[in-house]
Enzyme design. Structure first.
Site, PDB file in Angstrom:
ATOM      1  N   LYS A   1      44.658  40.423  39.177  1.00  0.00           N
ATOM      2  CA  LYS A   1      44.855  39.702  37.911  1.00  0.00           C
ATOM      3  C   LYS A   1      46.008  40.336  37.134  1.00  0.00           C
ATOM      4  CE  LYS A   1      40.019  38.336  37.686  1.00  0.00           C
ATOM      5  NZ  LYS A   1      38.667  38.673  37.218  1.00  0.00           N
TER       6      LYS A   1
ATOM      7  N   GLN B   1      35.138  42.193  33.123  1.00  0.00           N
ATOM      8  CA  GLN B   1      34.945  42.066  34.571  1.00  0.00           C
ATOM      9  C   GLN B   1      33.475  42.330  34.902  1.00  0.00           C
ATOM     10  OE1 GLN B   1      37.423  41.146  36.814  1.00  0.00           O
ATOM     11  NE2 GLN B   1      35.763  41.030  38.293  1.00  0.00           N
TER      12      GLN B   1
ATOM     13  N   ASP C   1      37.487  33.412  30.255  1.00  0.00           N
ATOM     14  CA  ASP C   1      36.666  33.142  31.435  1.00  0.00           C
ATOM     15  C   ASP C   1      35.743  31.945  31.186  1.00  0.00           C
ATOM     16  OD1 ASP C   1      37.106  34.474  33.775  1.00  0.00           O
ATOM     17  OD2 ASP C   1      35.828  36.191  33.319  1.00  0.00           O
TER      18      ASP C   1
END
Ligand code: NAD
Length: 283
Positions: free
Chosen positions: A50, A94, A117
Site C-alpha cells: 500500500k 491494518q 476502508d
C-alpha cells in the site's frame, strides 16, 4: 477454449494512473495514515504494498507502527489523534489487531469522513441505504474489475461465497445495486456446489484454499477469486482451483494478480475521494 484471464494488475495500473492524474489536476496532496500494530508478517507485506502504490500516485503516506503489546486505549488514542489532525485525509487500521484489542471498537473510532476502508457502521449504513460514500476497497475493486472486463451484471445470477463485513456483505449490496440477482452463500450453505453451478458470476471470498472446484462452475461463468491463501509450500492460491476452472469458466481472475492490486488501487481512489470531500466541506 480456456477461460479469459482477467488481468487485475493492468486494470489497477489504469485506475492508479487516473487517480494520479486527478490528484495532479486538483492540486492536492492527499494524506493517508496507516496504523500497523503488532508483527503479523502478512500485514507487513500488505502495508508495504500500500505504501509503495500510494507514493506512486502522489498520496503522502505514513505508517504508524505500534508494538504487539500495545493496549486498546493506546490504539484508540492514536486513532483519535489522526481524527483531529487536519492534514490527514484517510485513516487505515491494518487488521487483524493484536491480542485482546476489540477490532470493532477501534474501527468505530475512525472519523467516517476519513474511513478510507469503508468499514465504519456509518459508511456501511450509507452503502446499505443506497447512498454510498466510502465503500470497502475489495468489493469496490471487484465491481471495477467486472466493468473493465465488460461483464454485464444487469439481470445476471451472481453468487457471493462469504458474508464478511469486509468483503461478502458489501459486495452483495454493490451487485444488487448493479441489478444482479444475488445469492449469498456461507459456511452453513447446504449445497454449495449446486449454488455455484447456477451462477453466471461467481465470486469466492472464503479464505479456504481451492474450495471451488472446476466441476462446480457453470459453462462460461465469470469467476472472481478474492481469496488469498498461503499453502504449506509457500505458494499463494485463491479460493478457486484455478487450473480446473480454466477449462470451464468464460473468464477468471488469477491469484495473485487479480483482485489484490484492485484493492490497493481502490484504497488510493478512496483516499482522493475523502480528500476532495474534506476540501469541499472546508469550503
Ligand atoms: P472471513 O474469514 O471474515 O469470512 C469468510 C467467509 O467465508 C465467511 O462468511 C464464511 O461463512 C465463509 N466460508 C468459510 N468457509 C466456507 C465454506 N467452506 N463454504 C462456504 N463459505 C465459507 O474472510 P474475509 O475477510 O471475507 O476474506 C476472505 C478471503 O479474501 C481471505 O482469503 C482473505 O485473505 C481474502 N481477502 C483478499 C483481499 C484482496 O485484496 N484480494 C482483501 C480482503 C480479503
Amino acid at each position: 477454449m480456456p477461460a479469459r484471464v482477467i488481468d487485475g494488475r493492468a486494470v489497477a495500473a489504469a485506475l492508479n494512473a487516473g487517480t494520479a492524474r486527478r490528484i495532479a489536476v486538483a492540486g492536492l496532496a492527499p494524506r493517508l495514515s496507516i496504523v500497523l500494530a503488532g508483527n503479523d508478517p502478512a500485514s507487513a507485506v500488505y502495508v508495504r504494498n500500500k505504501d509503495r502504490a500510494a507514493r506512486q500516485v502522489g498520496v503522502a503516506v505514513e505508517t504508524i507502527r505500534l508494538p504487539a503489546s500495545v493496549s486498546e486505549m493506546e490504539v484508540l488514542g492514536e486513532v483519535g489523534r489522526l481524527n483531529e489532525e487536519r492534514s490527514v485525509d484517510g485513516i487505515l487500521v491494518q487488521l487483524p489487531l493484536p491480542g485482546t484489542i476489540r477490532q470493532r471498537a477501534v474501527i468505530e473510532a475512525i472519523d467516517p469522513a476519513k474511513d478510507v476502508d469503508g468499514l465504519t457502521a456509518v459508511n456501511a449504513g450509507r452503502l446499505a441505504g443506497g447512498a454510498p460514500f466510502l465503500v470497502p476497497c475489495t468489493p469496490l475493486g471487484v465491481m471495477k474489475l467486472l466493468a473493465a472486463a465488460d461483464v454485464s451484471t444487469s439481470g445476471a445470477r451472481a453468487l457471493v461465497i462469504g458474508r464478511s463485513r469486509l468483503v461478502g456483505r458489501p459486495l452483495a449490496l454493490l451487485l444488487t445495486a448493479a441489478d444482479a440477482t444475488v445469492t449469498v452463500a456461507h459456511s452453513r450453505t447446504r449445497d454449495l456446489p449446486a449454488e455455484c453451478r447456477r451462477a453466471e458470476i461467481l465470486i469466492a471470498a472464503t479464505g479456504r484454499a481451492e474450495l471451488v472446484r472446476g466441476d462446480w462452475i457453470g459453462t462460461d461463468a465469470v469467476v472472481i477469486d478474492v481469496g488469498i491463501n498461503r499453502l504449506a509450500d509457500g505458494r499463494l492460491t485463491g479460493d478457486v482451483a484455478f487450473a480446473e476452472a480454466l477449462g470451464v469458466a468464460g473468464a477468471i481472475t488469477p491469484v495473485p494478480g487479480g483482485v489484490g492490486p484492485m484493492t490497493i488501487a481502490c484504497l488510493l481512489e478512496n483516499t482522493l475521494k475523502a480528500a476532495l470531500a474534506r476540501r469541499d466541506q472546508a469550503g
